[in-house]
Design a protein around this motif. Structure first.
Motif, PDB file in Angstrom:
ATOM      1  N   GLU A  37       0.478  -0.833   8.262  1.00 13.14           N
ATOM      2  CA  GLU A  37       0.879  -0.597   6.874  1.00 13.14           C
ATOM      3  C   GLU A  37       1.802   0.616   6.770  1.00 13.14           C
TER       4      GLU A  37
ATOM      5  N   LYS B 172      -6.117   7.531   1.938  1.00 17.00           N
ATOM      6  CA  LYS B 172      -7.475   7.380   1.410  1.00 17.00           C
ATOM      7  C   LYS B 172      -8.277   6.378   2.246  1.00 17.00           C
ATOM      8  N   ALA B 173      -7.647   5.288   2.651  1.00 15.70           N
ATOM      9  CA  ALA B 173      -8.314   4.285   3.484  1.00 15.70           C
ATOM     10  C   ALA B 173      -8.675   4.861   4.854  1.00 15.70           C
TER      11      ALA B 173
ATOM     12  N   MET C 183       0.842  -1.180   0.000  1.00 19.56           N
ATOM     13  CA  MET C 183       0.000   0.000   0.000  1.00 19.56           C
ATOM     14  C   MET C 183       0.889   1.246   0.000  1.00 19.56           C
ATOM     15  N   THR C 184       0.551   2.206  -0.824  1.00 16.11           N
ATOM     16  CA  THR C 184       1.308   3.454  -0.845  1.00 16.11           C
ATOM     17  C   THR C 184       0.759   4.396   0.222  1.00 16.11           C
TER      18      THR C 184
ATOM     19  N   LYS D 281      -0.487   7.329  -0.193  1.00 12.03           N
ATOM     20  CA  LYS D 281      -1.773   7.910  -0.623  1.00 12.03           C
ATOM     21  C   LYS D 281      -2.924   6.925  -0.424  1.00 12.03           C
ATOM     22  N   GLU D 282      -2.660   5.655  -0.679  1.00 11.64           N
ATOM     23  CA  GLU D 282      -3.694   4.637  -0.458  1.00 11.64           C
ATOM     24  C   GLU D 282      -4.041   4.514   1.022  1.00 11.64           C
TER      25      GLU D 282
END
Length: 73
Positions: A37, A8-9, A1-2, A4-5
């Motif tokens: 993460e 967003k999550a 996961m980046t 940004k991801e």
């Protein structure tokens, strides 16, 4: 996961909690998963930077050794 991801999550998790779609326990569990993460992401970045600095250190060491050998000759 980046990053940004992950961000967003987190936003999606907050939205679901505010809309009462998920309970406080689910909200907290998801936050802990995302923190894990993020921690792994930071760990990878630290390793990349450490490797980069090792390469720079070795480059300077080779350069100074080369210059010292030239001066002695």
């Amino acid at each position: 996961m980046t990053f940004k991801e992950i961000e967003k999550a987190l936003q999606e998790n907050r939205k679901l909690y505010k809309e009462k779609v998920i309970s406080i326990n689910e909200y907290i569990e998801k936050h802990f998963e995302l923190l894990k993460e993020l921690d792994e992401h930071i760990y990878r970045l630290e390793n990349i930077h450490l490797e980069f600095f090792k390469k720079i250190k070795n480059w300077f060491r080779k350069k100074s050794t080369k210059e010292n050998s030239l001066v002695q000759n």
